[in-house]
Motif scaffolding. Sequence first.
Motif, PDB file in Angstrom:
ATOM      1  N   LEU A  70      28.864   0.198 -68.388  1.00  0.00           N
ATOM      2  CA  LEU A  70      27.807  -0.409 -67.579  1.00  0.00           C
ATOM      3  C   LEU A  70      26.856   0.586 -66.932  1.00  0.00           C
ATOM      4  O   LEU A  70      25.663   0.314 -66.825  1.00  0.00           O
ATOM      5  CB  LEU A  70      28.437  -1.263 -66.464  1.00  0.00           C
ATOM      6  CG  LEU A  70      28.824  -2.690 -66.801  1.00  0.00           C
ATOM      7  CD1 LEU A  70      29.401  -3.371 -65.562  1.00  0.00           C
ATOM      8  CD2 LEU A  70      27.630  -3.475 -67.319  1.00  0.00           C
ATOM      9  N   ALA A  71      27.375   1.703 -66.488  1.00  0.00           N
ATOM     10  CA  ALA A  71      26.557   2.633 -65.697  1.00  0.00           C
ATOM     11  C   ALA A  71      25.929   3.685 -66.598  1.00  0.00           C
ATOM     12  O   ALA A  71      26.143   4.888 -66.430  1.00  0.00           O
ATOM     13  CB  ALA A  71      27.409   3.272 -64.607  1.00  0.00           C
ATOM     14  N   ASP A  72      25.108   3.245 -67.575  1.00  0.00           N
ATOM     15  CA  ASP A  72      24.540   4.193 -68.525  1.00  0.00           C
ATOM     16  C   ASP A  72      23.612   5.191 -67.850  1.00  0.00           C
ATOM     17  O   ASP A  72      23.463   6.323 -68.320  1.00  0.00           O
ATOM     18  CB  ASP A  72      23.836   3.472 -69.669  1.00  0.00           C
ATOM     19  CG  ASP A  72      22.737   2.523 -69.219  1.00  0.00           C
ATOM     20  OD1 ASP A  72      22.779   2.076 -68.063  1.00  0.00           O
ATOM     21  OD2 ASP A  72      21.838   2.231 -70.029  1.00  0.00           O
ATOM     22  N   GLY A  73      22.984   4.830 -66.750  1.00  0.00           N
ATOM     23  CA  GLY A  73      22.129   5.759 -66.025  1.00  0.00           C
ATOM     24  C   GLY A  73      22.885   6.872 -65.327  1.00  0.00           C
ATOM     25  O   GLY A  73      22.279   7.810 -64.806  1.00  0.00           O
ATOM     26  N   MET A  74      24.222   6.794 -65.330  1.00  0.00           N
ATOM     27  CA  MET A  74      25.058   7.826 -64.713  1.00  0.00           C
ATOM     28  C   MET A  74      25.941   8.498 -65.763  1.00  0.00           C
ATOM     29  O   MET A  74      26.871   9.225 -65.424  1.00  0.00           O
ATOM     30  CB  MET A  74      25.939   7.196 -63.624  1.00  0.00           C
ATOM     31  CG  MET A  74      25.156   6.505 -62.524  1.00  0.00           C
ATOM     32  SD  MET A  74      26.178   5.361 -61.580  1.00  0.00           S
ATOM     33  CE  MET A  74      27.234   6.478 -60.687  1.00  0.00           C
ATOM     34  N   ALA A  75      25.627   8.273 -67.042  1.00  0.00           N
ATOM     35  CA  ALA A  75      26.501   8.710 -68.135  1.00  0.00           C
ATOM     36  C   ALA A  75      26.298  10.184 -68.457  1.00  0.00           C
ATOM     37  O   ALA A  75      25.817  10.558 -69.526  1.00  0.00           O
ATOM     38  CB  ALA A  75      26.251   7.848 -69.362  1.00  0.00           C
TER      39      ALA A  75
END
Length: 319
Positions: A227-232
Amino acid sequence: MPDHADLLDATRAVRAAFAPTPQQVWPLLSEELGATVWAKHENHTPLGAFKARSALVYFDRLARSGALPTGVVSATRGNHGQALAYAAGRRSIPATVVVPRGNSREKNAAMQALGAELIEHGDDFQDSLEHARALATKRGIALAPNFHPWLVAGAGTYALEYLSAVPDLDVVYVPIGLGSGACGMLAAKAALGHRAEVVGVVSAGARAYADSLEAGALVSTPVTTRLADGMACRTPVAEALALIRDGISRVVVVSDDEVSDAMRLLYRTTHNVAEGAGAAATAAATQERDRNAGHIVGVVVTGGNVDTDVYAAQLARQP
Protein backbone atom coordinates in the motif's frame (compact mmCIF):
# COMPACT_ATOMS: atom_id res chain seq x y z
CA MET A 1 19.74 22.00 5.38
CA PRO A 2 17.86 24.97 3.84
CA ASP A 3 17.64 27.99 6.13
CA HIS A 4 14.78 30.47 6.54
CA ALA A 5 15.88 32.57 3.56
CA ASP A 6 16.06 29.46 1.36
CA LEU A 7 12.54 28.44 2.39
CA LEU A 8 11.14 31.92 1.71
CA ASP A 9 12.81 31.94 -1.70
CA ALA A 10 11.40 28.48 -2.42
CA THR A 11 7.95 29.67 -1.37
CA ARG A 12 8.15 32.41 -3.99
CA ALA A 13 8.71 29.79 -6.70
CA VAL A 14 5.83 27.65 -5.46
CA ARG A 15 3.43 30.61 -5.19
CA ALA A 16 3.95 31.31 -8.88
CA ALA A 17 2.12 28.03 -9.51
CA PHE A 18 -0.37 27.52 -6.66
CA ALA A 19 -1.66 28.81 -3.33
CA PRO A 20 -0.91 27.40 0.14
CA THR A 21 -2.60 24.12 0.96
CA PRO A 22 -4.94 24.02 3.97
CA GLN A 23 -4.22 22.73 7.45
CA GLN A 24 -7.34 21.94 9.34
CA VAL A 25 -8.66 20.46 12.57
CA TRP A 26 -11.29 17.79 11.86
CA PRO A 27 -13.46 17.17 14.95
CA LEU A 28 -14.17 13.51 14.21
CA LEU A 29 -10.50 12.76 13.54
CA SER A 30 -9.53 14.52 16.76
CA GLU A 31 -12.16 12.54 18.64
CA GLU A 32 -10.82 9.26 17.24
CA LEU A 33 -7.22 10.08 18.14
CA GLY A 34 -7.95 11.58 21.57
CA ALA A 35 -6.12 14.82 20.73
CA THR A 36 -6.51 18.04 18.78
CA VAL A 37 -5.36 16.87 15.36
CA TRP A 38 -4.24 19.23 12.60
CA ALA A 39 -4.07 17.61 9.17
CA LYS A 40 -1.85 19.27 6.56
CA HIS A 41 -3.51 18.59 3.21
CA GLU A 42 -0.78 18.15 0.64
CA ASN A 43 -3.31 16.02 -1.22
CA HIS A 44 -4.75 19.41 -2.24
CA THR A 45 -1.85 20.55 -4.45
CA PRO A 46 -2.50 20.65 -8.23
CA LEU A 47 -0.88 17.19 -8.49
CA GLY A 48 -2.41 15.74 -5.33
CA ALA A 49 0.94 15.46 -3.52
CA PHE A 50 3.66 17.60 -1.93
CA LYS A 51 6.23 16.64 -4.58
CA ALA A 52 4.88 19.37 -6.87
CA ARG A 53 6.61 21.92 -4.62
CA SER A 54 10.04 20.33 -4.86
CA ALA A 55 10.11 20.06 -8.63
CA LEU A 56 8.98 23.66 -9.08
CA VAL A 57 11.78 24.90 -6.85
CA TYR A 58 14.36 22.63 -8.49
CA PHE A 59 13.62 23.95 -11.99
CA ASP A 60 13.34 27.53 -10.75
CA ARG A 61 16.85 27.34 -9.33
CA LEU A 62 18.22 25.62 -12.42
CA ALA A 63 16.78 28.45 -14.53
CA ARG A 64 18.24 31.15 -12.30
CA SER A 65 21.67 29.51 -12.42
CA GLY A 66 21.54 29.27 -16.23
CA ALA A 67 21.68 25.48 -16.12
CA LEU A 68 18.32 24.35 -17.52
CA PRO A 69 18.83 21.00 -19.29
CA THR A 70 17.55 20.05 -22.73
CA GLY A 71 15.87 16.99 -21.22
CA VAL A 72 15.53 15.18 -17.90
CA VAL A 73 15.02 11.63 -16.72
CA SER A 74 14.30 10.24 -13.26
CA ALA A 75 12.98 7.18 -11.47
CA THR A 76 9.72 7.27 -9.58
CA ARG A 77 6.80 5.39 -8.11
CA GLY A 78 4.52 8.20 -9.28
CA ASN A 79 4.37 11.47 -7.36
CA HIS A 80 7.96 12.51 -8.06
CA GLY A 81 7.45 11.65 -11.73
CA GLN A 82 4.26 13.70 -11.96
CA ALA A 83 6.04 16.63 -10.33
CA LEU A 84 9.00 16.31 -12.70
CA ALA A 85 6.74 16.26 -15.77
CA TYR A 86 4.69 19.17 -14.42
CA ALA A 87 7.61 21.45 -13.62
CA ALA A 88 9.64 20.50 -16.71
CA GLY A 89 6.59 20.98 -18.91
CA ARG A 90 6.11 24.52 -17.61
CA ARG A 91 9.54 25.22 -19.14
CA SER A 92 9.03 23.13 -22.31
CA ILE A 93 11.66 20.58 -21.26
CA PRO A 94 11.02 16.92 -22.26
CA ALA A 95 10.79 14.59 -19.25
CA THR A 96 11.26 10.81 -19.10
CA VAL A 97 10.23 8.79 -16.06
CA VAL A 98 11.22 5.23 -15.24
CA VAL A 99 8.84 3.17 -13.10
CA PRO A 100 9.07 -0.41 -11.86
CA ARG A 101 6.88 -3.05 -13.45
CA GLY A 102 3.46 -3.25 -11.82
CA ASN A 103 3.48 0.41 -10.82
CA SER A 104 0.21 2.26 -10.16
CA ARG A 105 -1.77 2.39 -13.39
CA GLU A 106 -3.39 5.71 -12.56
CA LYS A 107 -0.12 7.35 -11.52
CA ASN A 108 1.42 6.11 -14.77
CA ALA A 109 -1.49 7.60 -16.73
CA ALA A 110 -1.18 10.91 -14.86
CA MET A 111 2.53 11.18 -15.68
CA GLN A 112 1.82 10.53 -19.35
CA ALA A 113 -1.03 13.07 -19.35
CA LEU A 114 1.47 15.63 -18.05
CA GLY A 115 3.66 14.91 -21.08
CA ALA A 116 6.22 12.46 -19.67
CA GLU A 117 7.66 9.58 -21.64
CA LEU A 118 7.07 6.58 -19.39
CA ILE A 119 9.38 3.56 -19.31
CA GLU A 120 8.76 0.45 -17.20
CA HIS A 121 11.92 -1.21 -15.95
CA GLY A 122 12.84 -3.38 -12.98
CA ASP A 123 11.06 -4.89 -10.02
CA ASP A 124 11.39 -2.00 -7.58
CA PHE A 125 12.37 1.65 -7.32
CA GLN A 126 16.10 0.91 -6.99
CA ASP A 127 16.10 -1.04 -10.27
CA SER A 128 14.28 1.85 -11.96
CA LEU A 129 16.78 4.37 -10.56
CA GLU A 130 19.74 2.43 -11.94
CA HIS A 131 18.07 2.31 -15.37
CA ALA A 132 17.35 6.04 -15.25
CA ARG A 133 21.04 6.72 -14.58
CA ALA A 134 21.99 4.62 -17.58
CA LEU A 135 19.45 6.43 -19.78
CA ALA A 136 20.79 9.83 -18.74
CA THR A 137 24.26 8.82 -19.92
CA LYS A 138 23.03 7.16 -23.10
CA ARG A 139 20.82 10.07 -24.17
CA GLY A 140 23.02 12.87 -22.89
CA ILE A 141 20.27 14.35 -20.72
CA ALA A 142 20.13 15.34 -17.07
CA LEU A 143 19.36 12.85 -14.32
CA ALA A 144 16.89 14.67 -12.07
CA PRO A 145 17.71 13.73 -8.48
CA ASN A 146 15.25 12.15 -6.06
CA PHE A 147 17.00 13.86 -3.16
CA HIS A 148 18.74 17.25 -3.34
CA PRO A 149 18.93 20.41 -1.17
CA TRP A 150 16.68 22.25 -3.65
CA LEU A 151 14.09 19.47 -3.41
CA VAL A 152 14.27 19.70 0.38
CA ALA A 153 13.73 23.47 0.17
CA GLY A 154 10.66 22.87 -2.00
CA ALA A 155 9.26 20.30 0.40
CA GLY A 156 10.05 22.64 3.27
CA THR A 157 7.54 25.15 1.94
CA TYR A 158 4.62 22.95 3.06
CA ALA A 159 6.19 22.67 6.51
CA LEU A 160 6.81 26.42 6.71
CA GLU A 161 3.11 27.02 5.97
CA TYR A 162 2.08 24.36 8.47
CA LEU A 163 4.26 25.30 11.43
CA SER A 164 3.63 29.01 10.93
CA ALA A 165 -0.12 28.40 11.02
CA VAL A 166 0.02 26.12 14.09
CA PRO A 167 2.67 27.54 16.45
CA ASP A 168 1.44 25.48 19.41
CA LEU A 169 1.78 22.08 17.69
CA ASP A 170 3.25 19.55 20.14
CA VAL A 171 4.18 16.74 17.78
CA VAL A 172 4.02 16.18 14.03
CA TYR A 173 4.17 12.85 12.18
CA VAL A 174 5.90 12.81 8.78
CA PRO A 175 6.27 9.79 6.47
CA ILE A 176 9.74 8.95 5.17
CA GLY A 177 10.20 7.81 1.58
CA LEU A 178 13.59 8.96 0.32
CA GLY A 179 13.54 11.74 2.92
CA SER A 180 12.86 15.12 1.29
CA GLY A 181 9.50 15.58 3.04
CA ALA A 182 10.89 14.74 6.47
CA CYS A 183 14.00 16.89 5.93
CA GLY A 184 11.79 19.75 4.73
CA MET A 185 9.88 19.56 8.01
CA LEU A 186 13.12 19.61 10.00
CA ALA A 187 14.34 22.62 8.00
CA ALA A 188 11.15 24.56 8.68
CA LYS A 189 11.24 23.67 12.37
CA ALA A 190 14.79 24.98 12.64
CA ALA A 191 14.02 28.09 10.59
CA LEU A 192 11.08 29.03 12.81
CA GLY A 193 12.52 27.82 16.10
CA HIS A 194 9.34 25.75 16.44
CA ARG A 195 8.96 23.50 19.47
CA ALA A 196 7.15 20.60 17.79
CA GLU A 197 8.59 17.13 18.17
CA VAL A 198 9.10 15.60 14.69
CA VAL A 199 8.37 11.89 14.43
CA GLY A 200 9.35 9.94 11.31
CA VAL A 201 7.11 7.19 9.95
CA VAL A 202 8.24 4.23 7.85
CA SER A 203 6.42 1.25 6.43
CA ALA A 204 6.97 -2.16 7.97
CA GLY A 205 7.38 -3.30 4.36
CA ALA A 206 10.12 -0.71 3.69
CA ARG A 207 12.18 -0.46 6.86
CA ALA A 208 15.43 0.85 5.37
CA TYR A 209 15.47 4.18 7.19
CA ALA A 210 14.38 2.70 10.52
CA ASP A 211 16.97 -0.09 10.31
CA SER A 212 19.70 2.32 9.18
CA LEU A 213 18.99 4.69 12.06
CA GLU A 214 19.14 1.80 14.50
CA ALA A 215 22.38 0.46 12.98
CA GLY A 216 24.04 3.86 12.64
CA ALA A 217 24.91 3.05 9.02
CA LEU A 218 23.21 2.63 5.65
CA VAL A 219 21.21 -0.60 5.56
CA SER A 220 19.33 -1.88 2.51
CA THR A 221 16.14 -3.86 3.14
CA PRO A 222 13.67 -5.60 0.84
CA VAL A 223 10.49 -3.71 -0.07
CA THR A 224 7.31 -5.69 0.51
CA THR A 225 4.67 -3.04 1.21
CA ARG A 226 1.52 -3.37 -0.91
CA LEU A 227 0.00 0.00 0.00
CA ALA A 228 2.67 2.53 0.90
CA ASP A 229 4.37 2.72 -2.50
CA GLY A 230 5.41 6.33 -1.85
CA MET A 231 7.56 5.04 1.03
CA ALA A 232 8.97 2.02 -0.83
CA CYS A 233 12.65 2.79 -0.28
CA ARG A 234 15.13 -0.10 -0.42
CA THR A 235 18.29 1.94 0.24
CA PRO A 236 18.38 5.27 2.13
CA VAL A 237 20.09 8.42 0.87
CA ALA A 238 23.13 9.05 3.06
CA GLU A 239 22.60 12.83 3.23
CA ALA A 240 18.94 12.43 4.15
CA LEU A 241 19.75 9.78 6.75
CA ALA A 242 22.21 12.14 8.47
CA LEU A 243 19.70 15.00 8.61
CA ILE A 244 16.89 12.75 9.82
CA ARG A 245 19.11 11.11 12.43
CA ASP A 246 20.03 14.48 13.89
CA GLY A 247 16.54 15.99 13.79
CA ILE A 248 13.75 13.56 14.47
CA SER A 249 12.62 12.38 17.87
CA ARG A 250 11.96 8.76 16.91
CA VAL A 251 10.61 6.52 14.15
CA VAL A 252 7.25 4.76 14.17
CA VAL A 253 6.86 1.68 11.98
CA VAL A 254 3.38 1.11 10.54
CA SER A 255 2.03 -2.02 8.88
CA ASP A 256 -0.02 -2.14 5.70
CA ASP A 257 -3.04 -3.08 7.80
CA GLU A 258 -2.56 0.04 9.93
CA VAL A 259 -2.16 2.16 6.79
CA SER A 260 -5.36 0.66 5.36
CA ASP A 261 -7.19 1.47 8.59
CA ALA A 262 -5.87 5.06 8.43
CA MET A 263 -7.01 5.47 4.81
CA ARG A 264 -10.53 4.53 5.90
CA LEU A 265 -10.31 6.69 9.02
CA LEU A 266 -9.32 9.77 7.02
CA TYR A 267 -12.14 9.22 4.58
CA ARG A 268 -14.71 8.64 7.30
CA THR A 269 -13.67 11.61 9.45
CA THR A 270 -12.58 14.14 6.81
CA HIS A 271 -13.86 12.79 3.47
CA ASN A 272 -10.34 13.21 2.10
CA VAL A 273 -8.69 10.59 -0.10
CA ALA A 274 -5.21 9.56 1.04
CA GLU A 275 -2.88 7.17 -0.72
CA GLY A 276 -0.96 4.71 1.44
CA ALA A 277 1.99 7.01 2.13
CA GLY A 278 -0.43 9.88 2.64
CA ALA A 279 -2.19 7.97 5.42
CA ALA A 280 0.98 6.71 7.11
CA ALA A 281 1.30 9.69 9.48
CA THR A 282 -2.28 9.17 10.63
CA ALA A 283 -1.54 5.46 11.12
CA ALA A 284 1.41 6.36 13.34
CA ALA A 285 -0.63 8.88 15.36
CA THR A 286 -3.29 6.21 15.82
CA GLN A 287 -0.66 3.77 17.05
CA GLU A 288 0.53 6.38 19.59
CA ARG A 289 -2.96 7.53 20.59
CA ASP A 290 -2.39 7.01 24.33
CA ARG A 291 0.94 8.84 24.24
CA ASN A 292 -0.67 11.88 22.59
CA ALA A 293 -3.79 12.14 24.76
CA GLY A 294 -4.78 15.78 25.20
CA HIS A 295 -1.96 17.14 23.04
CA ILE A 296 -1.94 19.10 19.76
CA VAL A 297 -0.92 16.64 17.08
CA GLY A 298 -0.02 17.13 13.43
CA VAL A 299 -0.36 14.59 10.62
CA VAL A 300 0.90 15.29 7.12
CA VAL A 301 -1.39 13.91 4.41
CA THR A 302 1.38 13.87 1.83
CA GLY A 303 -0.71 12.73 -1.13
CA GLY A 304 -4.00 11.34 -2.38
CA ASN A 305 -2.94 9.57 -5.58
CA VAL A 306 -4.21 6.02 -5.22
CA ASP A 307 -5.66 3.73 -7.86
CA THR A 308 -9.44 3.46 -7.76
CA ASP A 309 -9.53 -0.31 -7.30
CA VAL A 310 -6.92 -0.20 -4.54
CA TYR A 311 -8.78 2.52 -2.67
CA ALA A 312 -12.15 0.81 -3.07
CA ALA A 313 -10.66 -2.38 -1.62
CA GLN A 314 -9.42 -0.48 1.46
CA LEU A 315 -12.80 1.20 2.03
CA ALA A 316 -14.52 -2.17 1.78
CA ARG A 317 -12.06 -3.90 4.09
CA GLN A 318 -13.30 -4.84 7.56
CA PRO A 319 -11.15 -3.61 10.48
